[in-house]
Write an enzyme that holds these catalytic residues in place. Structure first.
Site, PDB file in Angstrom:
ATOM      1  N   ASN A  44      61.622 -20.986 -13.312  1.00  0.00           N
ATOM      2  CA  ASN A  44      60.912 -20.023 -14.158  1.00  0.00           C
ATOM      3  C   ASN A  44      61.819 -18.843 -14.435  1.00  0.00           C
ATOM      4  OD1 ASN A  44      58.426 -21.321 -14.393  1.00  0.00           O
ATOM      5  ND2 ASN A  44      57.550 -20.347 -12.581  1.00  0.00           N
ATOM      6  N   HIS A  60      52.310 -25.188 -18.719  1.00  0.00           N
ATOM      7  CA  HIS A  60      53.562 -25.212 -19.483  1.00  0.00           C
ATOM      8  C   HIS A  60      53.452 -26.105 -20.711  1.00  0.00           C
ATOM      9  CE1 HIS A  60      56.091 -23.078 -16.469  1.00  0.00           C
ATOM     10  NE2 HIS A  60      55.237 -23.615 -15.609  1.00  0.00           N
TER      11      HIS A  60
HETATM   12 FE1  HDD Z   1      55.210 -26.393 -12.086  1.00  0.00          FE
HETATM   13  C1  HDD Z   1      55.219 -28.081 -15.017  1.00  0.00           C
HETATM   14  C2  HDD Z   1      57.846 -24.556 -13.026  1.00  0.00           C
HETATM   15  C3  HDD Z   1      54.846 -24.443  -9.299  1.00  0.00           C
HETATM   16  C4  HDD Z   1      53.040 -28.600 -10.876  1.00  0.00           C
HETATM   17  N1  HDD Z   1      56.285 -26.297 -13.694  1.00  0.00           N
HETATM   18  C5  HDD Z   1      56.144 -27.052 -14.830  1.00  0.00           C
HETATM   19  C6  HDD Z   1      57.135 -26.680 -15.790  1.00  0.00           C
HETATM   20  C7  HDD Z   1      57.874 -25.705 -15.210  1.00  0.00           C
HETATM   21  C8  HDD Z   1      57.340 -25.475 -13.906  1.00  0.00           C
HETATM   22  C9  HDD Z   1      59.060 -24.994 -15.811  1.00  0.00           C
HETATM   23  C10 HDD Z   1      57.308 -27.278 -17.168  1.00  0.00           C
HETATM   24  C11 HDD Z   1      58.199 -28.476 -17.108  1.00  0.00           C
HETATM   25  C12 HDD Z   1      58.435 -28.957 -18.527  1.00  0.00           C
HETATM   26  O1  HDD Z   1      59.016 -28.176 -19.300  1.00  0.00           O
HETATM   27  O2  HDD Z   1      58.007 -30.070 -18.846  1.00  0.00           O
HETATM   28  N2  HDD Z   1      56.097 -24.778 -11.371  1.00  0.00           N
HETATM   29  C13 HDD Z   1      57.252 -24.256 -11.827  1.00  0.00           C
HETATM   30  C14 HDD Z   1      57.780 -23.306 -10.866  1.00  0.00           C
HETATM   31  C15 HDD Z   1      56.925 -23.268  -9.846  1.00  0.00           C
HETATM   32  C16 HDD Z   1      55.867 -24.200 -10.149  1.00  0.00           C
HETATM   33  C17 HDD Z   1      59.075 -22.553 -11.024  1.00  0.00           C
HETATM   34  C18 HDD Z   1      56.939 -22.463  -8.597  1.00  0.00           C
HETATM   35  C19 HDD Z   1      58.030 -22.149  -7.962  1.00  0.00           C
HETATM   36  N3  HDD Z   1      54.152 -26.492 -10.431  1.00  0.00           N
HETATM   37  C20 HDD Z   1      54.154 -25.617  -9.366  1.00  0.00           C
HETATM   38  C21 HDD Z   1      53.343 -26.122  -8.305  1.00  0.00           C
HETATM   39  C22 HDD Z   1      52.846 -27.299  -8.741  1.00  0.00           C
HETATM   40  C23 HDD Z   1      53.362 -27.506 -10.072  1.00  0.00           C
HETATM   41  C24 HDD Z   1      53.135 -25.439  -6.963  1.00  0.00           C
HETATM   42  C25 HDD Z   1      51.943 -28.269  -8.074  1.00  0.00           C
HETATM   43  C26 HDD Z   1      51.891 -28.447  -6.788  1.00  0.00           C
HETATM   44  N4  HDD Z   1      54.250 -27.948 -12.835  1.00  0.00           N
HETATM   45  C27 HDD Z   1      53.407 -28.735 -12.153  1.00  0.00           C
HETATM   46  C28 HDD Z   1      52.888 -29.897 -12.972  1.00  0.00           C
HETATM   47  C29 HDD Z   1      53.627 -29.739 -14.267  1.00  0.00           C
HETATM   48  C30 HDD Z   1      54.417 -28.484 -14.078  1.00  0.00           C
HETATM   49  C31 HDD Z   1      51.394 -29.885 -13.078  1.00  0.00           C
HETATM   50  C32 HDD Z   1      52.787 -29.777 -15.523  1.00  0.00           C
HETATM   51  C33 HDD Z   1      53.626 -30.518 -16.534  1.00  0.00           C
HETATM   52  C34 HDD Z   1      54.663 -31.155 -15.746  1.00  0.00           C
HETATM   53  O3  HDD Z   1      54.514 -30.827 -14.438  1.00  0.00           O
HETATM   54  O4  HDD Z   1      55.544 -31.865 -16.172  1.00  0.00           O
HETATM   55  O5  HDD Z   1      53.256 -31.078 -12.357  1.00  0.00           O
END
Ligand code: HDD
Length: 701
Positions: A148, A75
């Site tokens: 999402n 993202h």
């Molecule tokens: Fe995630 C970012 C949504 C699964 C770990 N995720 C991130 C962002 C969104 C989502 C919208 C951007 C946030 C922003 O705008 O700063 N992610 C989802 C959705 C998921 C999902 C709807 C499934 C239902 N994500 C998911 C899993 C993991 C993560 C299973 C880890 C176990 N997601 C992250 C992250 C991020 C992230 C690596 C990267 C940047 C951040 O967190 O802030 O922690």
């Protein structure tokens, strides 16, 4: 904000004010020392060498060298906006969350929309899931709903997230392709993970090509808990529905926009807020009684499953309006830190193993990305309500704690800050009863992977099914390994035999033999194109013109569009002004060089003999019409404007000489009175696209 104050839509805006710095009249160092020359380094003589004591040079360059922070690991590409959320009615029966109690209260929010796979500088309109993150600055603290635009996910257990992201991202040897799943590693992984089948159908659908952020849904994906003041818990699933309806680009358009205007979605969001055309979304929830947790033929803890709206209707809860652009992209949109673990009293977690993993990962990633345990002190992340605790020190500590007591319990500080009882608003986790042996295993209730993929497929309109098949041909057409392609055809065969045969045909795989697939009826979840909101509001129309154009026709159509909340831009060969047939000067907004038909939702060609002579000789103008026709967009022309459509030779369209004709969204009238076609044209725009254009693929655009 003191403990008692209620929030209002301006609370966050006011809280940010002290941090806003306009360009003061004097340039200074970060130490406040006025600078008298920022164009020359301090040197010995005018030809040097430069001197180390030049503290201004040192501060300026050392800061510049450290401007980049790690982009989000997923993202990374996103766009943000401020706004507010207002409930329709009190939800006290279901939750004690303060921001859902009083329909008079507008809670400030910050929203970030994003793609998943691309890097921070990648294009907006690629085929991808879109992040839909909302930070509610409530009077009980920050609540983050990090969703999402797709209601399910690839995987069921968070431990697989690094694997799926590695498979999505550019391949490790050559770092290609950027912002695309059309490559071997992604489909190899997917072909070995049956639980991803439902998500893959959404990925290949039009939903991953949103027209803009204003016309896409949002979903919380997981099942969460709402807990009311009496401690009663229910399960909930969140839905965001755009008031403008759900609309998508066609793939050809999305690919061209990625080149012509990689910032297309970001620009659309910025411009629409700038023009006061505020994006609006309705929040809805599906509410499931605890007693009904196991009544479905799927597990509500399984993030690869939806709860069909036929089984549990979506209850509208309130409306979110995005009405203010950030002042500074990095300070707000880049530094904002969303965490699904940011909940407020009245909202709690379910045991969904994907959610549980996320509750760790986001805080962990913010520590890395923002480089300090004090990232919550950054202006965009600060709650609007008071916050106090004994966490101290750490990089970039912004709080000056005056108490000499930094531990609990204590008597020297009257035991402050003290904890709060549930009645005082203290967060008490829902006392769910849990038991079991420590295992690494998947629940048997998570083991079925195809029925909801079939449900989704059955819900698509014929056009959407064609788009999905074309998408599969594109994506798998980029996969050289025959085994991967064969495994994917077999996978589709478990969704729908016809689908599998059609995909196989386009990717060099033998047609599969039929397997029995249970018919699961329809689900309105797919919200196919033919049942979304019909409105011309928020649409952008291109008016093609040259010197000698009929000004009255332009004005008539511009006014008619303005009356329905749409807008128009004049497109001509050169920037500047053109002169109408009756000598008026008309401002050119875009040229054929700085714009393209994919940037617009519809095209209008006004009359004026001289204007049409020029346009018919301009291949760009003819291409504009052909491309818009191929993308099934509404096209209108009046008077001599019809001649440009004739020059484009639109297959299957009869350009009659009668007064008004509406043929598959091509609206023409020979009369010079544009008001005659205005209503039909606006109706055609409200349809979004005219998919019934049988011969569109013959158009060489
Ligand atoms: Fe995630 C970012 C949504 C699964 C770990 N995720 C991130 C962002 C969104 C989502 C919208 C951007 C946030 C922003 O705008 O700063 N992610 C989802 C959705 C998921 C999902 C709807 C499934 C239902 N994500 C998911 C899993 C993991 C993560 C299973 C880890 C176990 N997601 C992250 C992250 C991020 C992230 C690596 C990267 C940047 C951040 O967190 O802030 O922690």
């Amino acid at each position: 904000m003191t403990e008692q104050q209620q929030v209002n839509e301006n609370t966050k805006n006011e809280a940010l004010q002290p941090y806003r710095k306009d360009a003061d009249e004097k340039l200074t160092s970060n130490q406040g020392v006025k600078i008298n020359d920022t164009d020359n380094t301090l040197k010995v003589g005018t030809r040097g060498p430069s001197l180390k004591e030049d503290f201004h040079f040192q501060e300026k360059l050392t800061h510049f060298d450290r401007e980049r922070i790690p982009e989000r690991v997923v993202h990374a590409r996103g766009s943000g906006a401020h706004g507010y959320f207002q409930p329709y009615e009190s939800m006290a029966e279901f939750t004690k969350a303060k921001f859902l109690q009083d329909p008079a209260i507008k809670t400030p929010v910050f929203v970030r929309f994003s793609t998943v796979g691309g890097s921070r500088g990648s294009a907006d309109t690629v085929r991808d899931v879109r992040g839909f993150s909302v930070k509610f600055y409530t009077e009980d603290g920050n609540y983050d709903l990090v969703g999402n635009n797709i209601p399910v996910f690839f995987i069921q257990d968070a431990i697989k997230f690094p694997d799926i992201v590695h498979a999505i991202k550019p391949e490790p040897d050559h770092e290609m392709p950027q912002a695309s799943t059309a490559h071997p590693s992604f489909w190899d992984f997917i072909s070995l993970i049956p639980e991803s089948t439902h998500m893959i159908m959404w990925i290949l659908s039009d939903r991953t090509l949103p027209r803009n952020f204003r016309m896409m849904q949002g979903f919380g994906v997981h099942t969460f808990r709402w807990v009311n003041a009496q401690g009663k818990s229910r399960f909930v699933k969140y839905h965001w529905k755009p008031l403008l309806g759900v609309h998508s680009n066609v793939f050809d358009e999305a690919q061209k926009l990625a080149g012509k205007d990689p910032d297309f979605h970001r620009r659309d969001l910025w411009d629409s807020i700038d023009m006061g055309d505020y994006p609006e979304y309705e929040l809805g929830v599906q509410i499931i009684e605890e007693a009904d947790e196991h009544k479905f033929d799927f597990d509500i803890l399984d993030a690869t499953k939806i709860i069909p709206e036929e089984l549990v209707p979506v209850r509208p809860v309130g409306k979110m309006v995005l009405n203010r652009n950030p002042d500074n992209f990095f300070a707000e949109t880049e530094q904002v830190a969303f965490q699904p673990s940011n909940v407020v009293p009245g909202i709690d977690f379910s045991d969904d193993p994907l959610l549980q993993g996320r509750l760790f990962s986001y805080h962990d990633t913010q520590l890395h990305r923002l480089g300090s345990p004090n990232f919550a002190h950054l202006p965009i992340n600060r709650p609007v309500c008071p916050f106090h605790n004994n966490q101290q020190d750490g990089r970039m500590q912004m709080e000056i704690k005056t108490s000499r007591v930094n531990y609990s319990p204590n008597s020297l500080g009257e035991n402050r800050p003290e904890v709060s009882t549930a009645a005082e608003g203290g967060y008490v986790h829902y006392p769910e009863r849990v038991e079991g042996h420590k295992v690494r295993d998947r629940s048997p209730s998570f083991k079925e992977h195809f029925s909801q993929a079939t449900l989704f497929w059955n819900s698509l309109s014929p056009v959407e099914k064609e788009h999905l098949i074309e998408a599969a041909h594109f994506e798998l057409g980029k996969v050289g390994d025959q085994g991967v392609r064969e495994r994917m055809v077999d996978r589709f065969n478990h969704v729908d035999h016809e689908l599998a045969k059609r995909v196989a045909q386009g990717i060099g795989v033998a047609a599969p033999s039929a397997v029995t697939v249970k018919n699961h009826g329809q689900s309105s979840e797919a919200l196919s194109q033919n049942n979304t909101t019909k409105t011309a509001k928020g649409r952008k129309v291109a008016i093609l013109a040259a010197d000698g154009v009929d000004a009255a026709q332009i004005m008539a159509i511009k006014q008619a569009l303005k009356d329905v909340g749409a807008m128009a831009e004049v497109v001509s060969k050169f920037k500047g002004k053109i002169k109408s047939a009756d000598g008026q000067e008309i401002e050119v907004d875009k040229t054929f060089l700085t714009s393209a038909s994919p940037m617009f939702d519809a095209i209008y060609v006004p009359g004026g003999a001289k204007s049409l002579e020029a346009l018919k000789m301009n291949g760009e103008a003819v291409h504009f019409i052909n491309e818009a026709f191929k993308h099934c967009k509404p096209i209108a022309a009046t008077g001599e404007g019809v001649d440009l459509l004739k020059a484009a030779e639109l297959p299957g369209v009869k350009l009659s000489d009668s007064s008004l004709k509406d043929d598959q969204g091509v609206v023409t009238a020979l009369s010079a009175d544009a008001n005659e076609i205005a209503k039909s044209f606006i109706n055609a725009i409200a349809q979004h696209r005219h998919w019934n254009r049988a011969h569109k693929d013959q158009v060489p655009a």
